[in-house]
Design a protein around this motif. Sequence first.
Motif, PDB file in Angstrom:
ATOM      1  N   TYR A  72      27.947  11.122 -19.063  1.00  0.00           N
ATOM      2  CA  TYR A  72      27.220  10.995 -17.797  1.00  0.00           C
ATOM      3  C   TYR A  72      25.719  10.862 -18.062  1.00  0.00           C
ATOM      4  O   TYR A  72      25.073   9.942 -17.557  1.00  0.00           O
ATOM      5  N   ASP A  76      26.948   6.721 -18.255  1.00  0.00           N
ATOM      6  CA  ASP A  76      28.247   6.472 -17.618  1.00  0.00           C
ATOM      7  C   ASP A  76      28.378   7.401 -16.423  1.00  0.00           C
ATOM      8  O   ASP A  76      28.933   8.497 -16.517  1.00  0.00           O
ATOM      9  N   VAL A  77      27.880   6.950 -15.265  1.00  0.00           N
ATOM     10  CA  VAL A  77      27.825   7.824 -14.092  1.00  0.00           C
ATOM     11  C   VAL A  77      29.193   8.127 -13.498  1.00  0.00           C
ATOM     12  O   VAL A  77      29.308   8.987 -12.619  1.00  0.00           O
ATOM     13  N   GLU A  78      30.230   7.483 -13.979  1.00  0.00           N
ATOM     14  CA  GLU A  78      31.597   7.766 -13.530  1.00  0.00           C
ATOM     15  C   GLU A  78      32.305   8.765 -14.452  1.00  0.00           C
ATOM     16  O   GLU A  78      33.437   9.155 -14.181  1.00  0.00           O
ATOM     17  N   ALA A  79      31.666   9.170 -15.529  1.00  0.00           N
ATOM     18  CA  ALA A  79      32.301  10.008 -16.549  1.00  0.00           C
ATOM     19  C   ALA A  79      32.754  11.371 -16.039  1.00  0.00           C
ATOM     20  O   ALA A  79      33.655  11.980 -16.618  1.00  0.00           O
ATOM     21  N   LEU A  80      32.179  11.862 -14.968  1.00  0.00           N
ATOM     22  CA  LEU A  80      32.514  13.196 -14.457  1.00  0.00           C
ATOM     23  C   LEU A  80      33.683  13.174 -13.480  1.00  0.00           C
ATOM     24  O   LEU A  80      34.233  14.223 -13.148  1.00  0.00           O
ATOM     25  N   ALA A 105      29.292   8.047  -6.983  1.00  0.00           N
ATOM     26  CA  ALA A 105      28.021   7.921  -7.693  1.00  0.00           C
ATOM     27  C   ALA A 105      27.305   6.686  -7.175  1.00  0.00           C
ATOM     28  O   ALA A 105      27.933   5.664  -6.879  1.00  0.00           O
ATOM     29  N   GLU A 169      21.836   7.363 -11.142  1.00  0.00           N
ATOM     30  CA  GLU A 169      23.063   6.810 -10.556  1.00  0.00           C
ATOM     31  C   GLU A 169      22.819   5.496  -9.814  1.00  0.00           C
ATOM     32  O   GLU A 169      23.751   4.918  -9.258  1.00  0.00           O
TER      33      GLU A 169
END
Length: 185
Positions: A72, A76-80, A105, A169
Amino acid sequence: MNNAQPERLVIDQLETPIGPALFATDEQGALRSLYFGDFEQRMLRLLRTHYGRVDPEAGRAPAQVRHALEAYFSGDVEALTGLAWATGGTPFQRKVWTALTEIPAGTTLSYGALAVKIGAPKAVRAVGLANGANPISVVVPCHRVIGSDGSLTGYGGGLERKRWLLAHEGVSIGGVSMPDQPRLL
């Protein structure tokens, strides 16, 4: 989300572009708390409040939690998405916190819109209080909630961190996108 009382909590630390993050995981690897290092005492108080009989210990979080957080903060803002988390709190607070995880995000929502989303349109103040009591910042993205006029409102980690997280994001703040904010310590 499993809200059962954990038997063991491990506190780990991760360096991020906006300062060290401290996070607690339980024996199943679920994230129980995430605060920034300058709020360590607040995090420890919260852990004692929610899980009084559990004495947190320093240690290493499960690899999947560390990797998701590292990804994150590396872009990679989708990693969470899908990262396991659990917390104490009231049923209303947990309802608000679950709804926060449904804000994608790169988008924001006002407190009023969040109240409508959870089916409590007159509970804007209660939604704000629950948002402010969120023990798992970033992963349960309370930073994505803004004022009805589009203004940045309070954030437990500080408004500069909120601004950085939103820009990270891809949220344009005041019509200006700020992808490369200075490192905060």
